[in-house]
Write an enzyme that holds these catalytic residues in place. Sequence first.
Site, PDB file in Angstrom:
ATOM      1  CG  ASP A   1      -2.296   0.645   0.995  1.00  0.00           C
ATOM      2  OD1 ASP A   1      -2.522   1.884   0.914  1.00  0.00           O
ATOM      3  OD2 ASP A   1      -3.181  -0.266   0.829  1.00  0.00           O
TER       4      ASP A   1
ATOM      5  CG  HIS B   1      -5.450   3.286   1.143  1.00  0.00           C
ATOM      6  ND1 HIS B   1      -5.092   1.910   1.004  1.00  0.00           N
ATOM      7  CD2 HIS B   1      -6.780   3.243   0.814  1.00  0.00           C
ATOM      8  CE1 HIS B   1      -6.125   1.444   0.101  1.00  0.00           C
ATOM      9  NE2 HIS B   1      -7.156   2.076   0.190  1.00  0.00           N
TER      10      HIS B   1
ATOM     11  CB  SER C   1      -9.350  -0.123  -0.105  1.00  0.00           C
ATOM     12  OG  SER C   1      -8.623   0.106  -1.498  1.00  0.00           O
TER      13      SER C   1
END
Length: 875
Positions: free
Chosen positions: A285, A331, A515
């Site tokens: 990520d 994220h 996600s």
Amino acid sequence: MTARHLALALCALTLAATPLSSQSQTWSGAVATAPATSTWLLAVQVHPRNAIADMDVPPDEALEAIATATGTTVAFVGRATSRGPFLLRLSDGDDFDAISDGANAVRMLDDVLWVSILSEADAAAPVTPSSGGPAQAAGETVSRILVNFRDPATQRARSRQDALPELLIEAMRRQAGSNLELVRAMSGGAWVFDLPQALPEPDAVALIARLRAMPQVASVSASQRVLPQLEPNDPYFPITGSLGQYNLVAPGTAGPWGGPVFGIDAVNAWNITTGSTNNRVAVLDTGVLFNHPDIAGRFMPGYDFVDNDSNASDPGDYCNVEGQESASSWHGTHISGTIAANTNDGVGAAGVDWATRIVPVRVLGQCGGMAEDVIDGMRWAAGLPVPGTPVNANPVRVINLSLAGIGACTASWQQVIDDVTAAGALVIVSAGNYQSPIDNYSPASCNGVITVVASDPNGDKASYSNFGGNRLPELAAPGGDLGRFGDVRAGIIAAGNDGTTTPKNNVMMSMSGTSMAVPHVVGTASLMLAINPALSPSQLFSMITATENLTAFAHDSDFTFNYPLGGRGILNAYKAVQAAQATVQPPAPGGAAPMLLRDAIYLYGQPLTANGGQNLVGVDCDVFQLVLDVTSGHTDLAMGQASTLAGSLAGATPYPDRIFSSAAMFAYALYGPEQVKSFTARDAITPESEDVVGTATAFGYCFSRNPDARVYAHDKTSCTNVYSDGRQTACTATDNGVGGAAPSAMTLRDAIYLYGEDVRADGQLQLGGDQCDVLQLVLDVESGHADLTMTEGASSFDYPDRIFAAADMFAYALYSDAPHKRFGLGQHDGDADGLVGNATAFAYCYSTQPDAYVYWKDGQTPMCTRSNGQETTCP
């Protein structure tokens, strides 16, 4: 803006300014009904270590095993490519539910890498990756390609980080009609090339086709790109107070929106297990915020493939493209928190797995990332080699890919998925946030991955989520839907930061997206591995996605109306963990449980002090093996076994000989019934001195019937205990055994020692064991190199890396239930009897069987030599 800035997206959404007002918008109109009635086929990919993988037609016994597993008749249809999946027709192939159940039954078989379902109408062009042109969205361009070559010499050049031959590059330029620019070597035998200018799809397809026509070229893929999946200009919402986590509760729990919510039932799963610190999962990520209090201490060393260094922290992924700004998302931190937040600590949110360790791999930077960085990151996470990158000493069992690229699955994507799955890692990916079929998104459309659609709190498909087309997703999981509900509680709450560009204040954040759905499945897989670490990726896949282990869609759900385009149900962690629990073998008579490698630790360049400051400790290990290479000076060694660490150290017994750096290597094992076993490096002549008497590289292996067995390095000088996952405690902390299975009479039954043996290309030097519970190889290549092949019963597989003389030492163990195990030394691509190296090798056999033994074999003779020199017919 470079190509890197537009490549792989975060499949995450923030709170939308205007909620969607109609459920009719859910499926976007692209596909509004389930696939038409069809006959379905199974595409079965076999693990490369199995000889069947090289056959054109599967043997009858393999088809019989599949027929038995599925409870139906099976017919072989064909094979798409020489290394592609076997296509099989089941007698009830017109029943989608039956074929899905059959697929999961086949996934449970040994040496099955993956199983996919496709319609017979597509069999002429099955759902296997294209190695040709890109399938980009309209208006997309291609500026970078990934090329694999057939020539073994070229493949070896990549592994040695040598340059590609200039003549080959010039030939490619002529063939392509374009001035290709070599960028770098990457993992999996591929090379990255930039095009002199971005090409529209038709021109890129034509260029790729020309290159594929070259006899030296095996495959060419476009490096896909997408924009981050974040709705622009919407703020994130730091969370304060206790708002609950609907995503973790049992399905049917009353929610604040006028009906029941559909969580994953982690609460009941935790009554069975809260995880194991021996487990490792990778999050590929944006990197992570290591200092966030909700996830601090849960990480192992990672890597940054964006900046090519070992710092996997997240500096922020703020993006500004032609005036269109998106704030930094944090994220990777949010994903990591959903998987593994520190739980039951009164701080922040709960994670699915309370104990697993995260290996962070940064592959996404500002405005996204490049496919080749993700592909390299996947191989690195699984412990496979990547050119120019140190090997990951902590290979993972599960890989989280909360990202998507526009374009159908390419050869590069499928190959890396096959490689990491064969290495033991399950890949779980997001379906994407485009409200479209997943067929044209990668890696969601690839085989062998669990593709996850996002569900909202009510159990409906989230408004943004992709869904099934020809390629069907496996299941749905909570991804939240801030846009539809307009309520922060409708998102997934996890760790974040309020910095819009660079990190500022650590906060809790509510986010939604496919996600966010993926880490729920990743955390569940990790819980299952805490119950049974021996589960293969295919078996995990089967148990997680089996209909009986999922929460059924509500009868009025849009998932039900459009079945099976959203998968066959919603993730249920409790049922999946129960399924894993059912696979654990009950204790055999006498209390013996499965023997497994439970933990290992690797220490390099350690200083050795005379006062015995350096210790390796195994807790609840049936066999605790030390492999030692003294790289300078010397050391004496003491071994202890007791019910406590203090007792083990106090009652240590000296090894009679001093070990010098001139020795090729050293190995020793402890296997008594005591719970704590220790090795202490010291100087027996000056035991009070703090002087450094040498340096060493040391490996410690713990084989045990106890799933909680563990190892750690105990440093008396610095007063620290360091565990294999990087966790540290004060050296005064008590870490004593709790006892495992009943004593099993495990002992060293036999050992063999070979010095200065020639290693030939044809692989005729073999060391084997019969009836060994654990067969351990300790190897020192003294000149040249050696490739290693391992055999357990009828299965054979290659160790992925070549072992060179420059390596200090090497150790590997086989511990399956197969009664016969063997190591073969040679060269994987060699068939001549020329010498490729020289090696010293030890083999150790630990077993509960008193007749277990080891042997070695050299050459074509059918005779094998036992440790006592006796020649016998090879088993």
